[in-house]
Design an enzyme around this catalytic site. Structure first.
Site, PDB file in Angstrom:
ATOM      1  N   THR A 186       0.854  -1.178   0.000  1.00 21.26           N
ATOM      2  CA  THR A 186       0.000   0.000   0.000  1.00 21.26           C
ATOM      3  C   THR A 186       0.890   1.228   0.000  1.00 21.26           C
ATOM      4  O   THR A 186       1.849   1.298   0.763  1.00 21.26           O
ATOM      5  CB  THR A 186      -0.953  -0.010   1.218  1.00 21.26           C
ATOM      6  OG1 THR A 186      -1.618   1.243   1.282  1.00 21.26           O
ATOM      7  CG2 THR A 186      -0.245  -0.273   2.533  1.00 21.26           C
ATOM      8  N   GLU A 331      -5.010  -2.668   4.525  1.00 17.41           N
ATOM      9  CA  GLU A 331      -4.702  -3.265   5.830  1.00 17.41           C
ATOM     10  C   GLU A 331      -5.880  -4.051   6.398  1.00 17.41           C
ATOM     11  O   GLU A 331      -5.777  -4.677   7.432  1.00 17.41           O
ATOM     12  CB  GLU A 331      -4.295  -2.170   6.824  1.00 17.41           C
ATOM     13  CG  GLU A 331      -2.932  -1.539   6.545  1.00 17.41           C
ATOM     14  CD  GLU A 331      -2.999  -0.365   5.580  1.00 17.41           C
ATOM     15  OE1 GLU A 331      -3.976  -0.271   4.815  1.00 17.41           O
ATOM     16  OE2 GLU A 331      -2.068   0.472   5.578  1.00 17.41           O
ATOM     17  N   LYS A 443      -8.279  22.414   9.008  1.00 20.83           N
ATOM     18  CA  LYS A 443      -8.517  22.911  10.360  1.00 20.83           C
ATOM     19  C   LYS A 443      -8.630  24.422  10.333  1.00 20.83           C
ATOM     20  O   LYS A 443      -7.639  25.125  10.191  1.00 20.83           O
ATOM     21  CB  LYS A 443      -7.382  22.467  11.285  1.00 20.83           C
ATOM     22  CG  LYS A 443      -7.906  21.488  12.314  1.00 20.83           C
ATOM     23  CD  LYS A 443      -6.881  21.102  13.307  1.00 20.83           C
ATOM     24  CE  LYS A 443      -7.569  20.376  14.452  1.00 20.83           C
ATOM     25  NZ  LYS A 443      -6.635  19.910  15.431  1.00 20.83           N
ATOM     26  N   TRP A 448     -12.534  21.325  12.683  1.00 20.36           N
ATOM     27  CA  TRP A 448     -12.419  20.539  11.460  1.00 20.36           C
ATOM     28  C   TRP A 448     -13.527  20.855  10.466  1.00 20.36           C
ATOM     29  O   TRP A 448     -14.692  20.955  10.841  1.00 20.36           O
ATOM     30  CB  TRP A 448     -12.526  19.043  11.792  1.00 20.36           C
ATOM     31  CG  TRP A 448     -11.272  18.475  12.358  1.00 20.36           C
ATOM     32  CD1 TRP A 448     -10.055  19.071  12.392  1.00 20.36           C
ATOM     33  CD2 TRP A 448     -11.127  17.206  12.985  1.00 20.36           C
ATOM     34  NE1 TRP A 448      -9.146  18.249  13.001  1.00 20.36           N
ATOM     35  CE2 TRP A 448      -9.778  17.102  13.379  1.00 20.36           C
ATOM     36  CE3 TRP A 448     -11.995  16.145  13.259  1.00 20.36           C
ATOM     37  CZ2 TRP A 448      -9.274  15.976  14.012  1.00 20.36           C
ATOM     38  CZ3 TRP A 448     -11.499  15.033  13.890  1.00 20.36           C
ATOM     39  CH2 TRP A 448     -10.154  14.944  14.270  1.00 20.36           C
TER      40      TRP A 448
HETATM   41  P1  AMP Z   1      -6.229   1.644   0.220  1.00 23.81           P
HETATM   42  O1  AMP Z   1      -5.548   0.880   1.270  1.00 23.81           O
HETATM   43  O2  AMP Z   1      -5.332   2.113  -0.862  1.00 23.81           O
HETATM   44  O3  AMP Z   1      -7.420   0.909  -0.304  1.00 23.81           O
HETATM   45  O4  AMP Z   1      -6.783   2.991   0.887  1.00 23.81           O
HETATM   46  C1  AMP Z   1      -7.592   2.967   2.023  1.00 23.81           C
HETATM   47  C2  AMP Z   1      -8.152   4.347   2.281  1.00 23.81           C
HETATM   48  O5  AMP Z   1      -9.026   4.740   1.224  1.00 23.81           O
HETATM   49  C3  AMP Z   1      -9.009   4.425   3.512  1.00 23.81           C
HETATM   50  O6  AMP Z   1      -8.261   4.539   4.688  1.00 23.81           O
HETATM   51  C4  AMP Z   1      -9.842   5.662   3.221  1.00 23.81           C
HETATM   52  O7  AMP Z   1      -9.142   6.854   3.500  1.00 23.81           O
HETATM   53  C5  AMP Z   1     -10.044   5.581   1.737  1.00 23.81           C
HETATM   54  N1  AMP Z   1     -11.372   4.999   1.446  1.00 23.81           N
HETATM   55  C6  AMP Z   1     -11.660   3.740   1.100  1.00 23.81           C
HETATM   56  N2  AMP Z   1     -12.981   3.603   0.879  1.00 23.81           N
HETATM   57  C7  AMP Z   1     -13.548   4.813   1.113  1.00 23.81           C
HETATM   58  C8  AMP Z   1     -14.881   5.330   1.067  1.00 23.81           C
HETATM   59  N3  AMP Z   1     -15.920   4.594   0.713  1.00 23.81           N
HETATM   60  N4  AMP Z   1     -15.055   6.634   1.393  1.00 23.81           N
HETATM   61  C9  AMP Z   1     -14.025   7.423   1.751  1.00 23.81           C
HETATM   62  N5  AMP Z   1     -12.753   6.998   1.793  1.00 23.81           N
HETATM   63  C10 AMP Z   1     -12.511   5.707   1.477  1.00 23.81           C
END
Ligand code: AMP
Length: 546
Positions: A186, A331, A443, A448
């Site tokens: 990741t 993760e 911020k 926020w």
């Molecule tokens: P990844 O590990 O590359 O899939 O990224 C994970 C991150 O993507 C999460 O911690 C979120 O910040 C973002 N994410 C995944 N799904 C969503 C969703 N439905 N809405 C907003 N953010 C999301």
């Protein structure tokens, strides 16, 4: 007292064995890089997976060895998933959209011993092969007739030759269910990518949970087309949960444009799909422009980044396709929450129903979540309090591959939680809503402002193709929201019109201070907006003073 049930490990190979026995004639259809459409049955898939397992053993690869893949969604990639993991190897999917230097770094960190890749990526691998320090075998995932006449890759192996020469008989080994099965890196916004090492147990449990009715709701009657790549968190686990359910599988290969996807949906009777919002934007654009419909598609999972409510509405109201807004991360294998309504939704007003549908949803059984303040104190589930989102569960990462530092944090009860890096609210019904990434929060005067909310509103404007809201420096408030917008081709909207569009939709102090129009917003390797790059680009942006 011990229970008296059989002690049988949860292994990925058992999904395949089940599918072959119970759904042997169900089809797997793949658009190939070679251009044509390939189709065979689960029975064929299982046979070839056994051949893959034999071939890998013949190459001298053994338990725990990592094999890299650089490939689209397709049947050969699926064969490696099952043949590799099933025989005790670790399938390491690499994201070809990363910079070659990063790919080399990742393959090295993973110590990949073999690299399997699609025809599309021949030039990429030719350019990098000499730098893959640990890779002993390069395998091109094609047949003899598509092998290059000349290549700089030493001893390039043809995948089909390799399979053909391997025996069809193979007994899947039985080993501890906590054995590593696959690996995915990741990439955060800073530092080197980090490896997440999945196990058989976590993968099978995740597949069960993902298939549940209030999650993806997969069944043997489904025709599933995962658009989300098999190199992005194992295509969100769909190659496991669909095989578990016995659904027909359709793989789009490299053709991810709106027309190719829609053609495949219609030709194969696709009922279920999954992908990031940017993919659906292309598909919806094509469908709208050409006055098309979805004749078989019933539901689609949208996640990876926030799905704009306007997209949910278009899918549901115009096309009768249910959107399952989902949240997760590499993760977490990746599923954490899916937005499925609770009973009583029928009596809600349309606006109230949409407000719930745009949330990221309820936790699957198996995922524990909570929100905490800066001191780690748990915050109430009232839909208002927002805090850092922590998770735990059997398919949540314990520690990163090759990294000793422990990413977990421990609460007063000594329980380990994974800090997701997301900021969220949870309402009394358990619906979680991501308001921001910790690193992306704005911020203003210590308070926020939810950038995702502001982006969602902009995305509801008919002239807006993409919107990102970032923090811009403000002399009095420290940070204020700056809206960065890409217009739809042929559509016009002014800064003032967009500002007026926010009126009545958010508190006054949330209104963006300024709007800038750009040709494009940088996207990362998994289709997410790279807000860090935007912040960099607009670091010196001067906000209007009125
Ligand atoms: P990844 O590990 O590359 O899939 O990224 C994970 C991150 O993507 C999460 O911690 C979120 O910040 C973002 N994410 C995944 N799904 C969503 C969703 N439905 N809405 C907003 N953010 C999301």
């Amino acid at each position: 007292m011990r229970g008296q049930m059989m002690d049988q490990p949860l292994l990925i190979s058992s999904l395949l064995v089940h599918a072959e026995r119970h759904h042997g004639s169900r089809e797997v259809v793949s658009r190939r890089c070679e251009g044509d459409l390939h189709r065979y049955s689960y029975r064929d898939l299982a046979r070839r997976c056994r051949q893959v397992a034999n071939a890998l053993a013949g190459m001298g690869l053994g338990r725990g060895d990592r094999i890299g893949t650089i490939a689209w969604n397709g049947y050969r990639h699926l064969e490696l998933y099952y043949g590799g993991s099933g025989s005790g190897l670790v399938v390491h999917t690499l994201n070809p959209r990363l910079h070659p230097d990063q790919l080399v770094w990742i393959a090295d960190d993973a110590q990949d011993r073999a690299m399997f890749f699609d025809l599309t990526f021949l030039p990429l691998v030719e350019a990098t092969a000499a730098r893959f320090a640990t890779v002993e075998h390069f395998v091109l995932m094609t047949d003899r007739s598509h092998m290059p006449a000349q290549t700089t890759i030493p001893n390039l192996i043809c995948y089909e030759d390799l399979i053909e020469a391997a025996p069809e008989r193979y007994d899947w080994p039985v080993f501890d269910e906590t054995t590593a099965s696959s690996l995915c890196y990741t990439s955060g916004t800073t530092g080197n990518p980090k490896g997440v090492l999945y196990q058989h147990r976590s993968t099978v449990l995740h597949a069960y949970a993902a298939a549940l009715p209030d999650a993806m709701g997969l069944s043997a009657r489904d025709v599933a087309l995962p658009v989300v790549p098999m190199f992005h968190v194992n295509a969100w686990g769909t190659p496991y949960s669909t095989v578990m359910a016995g659904a027909k599988l359709v793989f789009p290969g490299p053709a991810l444009d709106g027309k190719s996807l829609h053609d495949l949906f219609e030709a194969e009777g696709v009922t279920f799909s999954a992908g990031v919002p940017t993919v659906w934007q292309g598909l919806l654009g094509h469908v709208e422009e050409n006055g098309l419909r979805f004749s078989s598609l019933r539901r689609t999972v949208i996640g990876g980044s926030a799905c704009p409510p306007a997209m949910i509405e278009t899918f549901e109201k115009t096309y009768g396709v249910t959107v399952l807004h989902a949240w997760g991360m590499s993760e977490m294998s990746p599923l954490g929450t899916v937005c499925r309504m609770k009973p009583g939704a029928e009596e809600m007003t349309e606006a109230a129903r949409m407000a719930v549908k745009s949330k990221q949803g309820r936790a699957l059984f198996g995922v524990d979540m909570k929100i905490v303040d800066a001191d780690g104190n748990e915050l109430p589930w009232d839909g208002q309090a927002q805090g850092d989102l922590l998770v735990r569960g059997p398919w949540v990462l314990d520690r990163y591959f090759n990294r000793d530092e422990d990413p977990l944090c421990y609460d007063a009860a000594g329980l380990g939680w994974f800090p997701t890096g997301d900021v969220a609210t949870i309402d009394a019904d358990g619906f979680m809503q991501v308001t921001d990434r910790t690193k992306d929060v704005i911020k203003s005067g210590g308070e926020w402002i939810g950038s995702i909310d502001l982006e969602n509103i902009a995305m509801g404007h008919p002239a807006v193709a993409m919107a990102a809201c970032i923090a811009a420096h403000h002399p009095k408030w420290d940070e204020r929201p700056l809206l960065v917008v890409v217009k739809k081709p042929g559509r016009e909207v002014t800064r003032d019109e967009l500002m007026a569009f926010y009126e009545g939709k958010v508190a006054k102090w949330w209104l963006p201070d300024d709007v800038v129009f750009v040709d494009s917003i940088p996207l990362g390797a998994t289709g997410k907006m790279q807000k860090n790059k935007l912040r960099e680009a607009f670091r010196d942006h001067v906000l209007p003073t009125i």
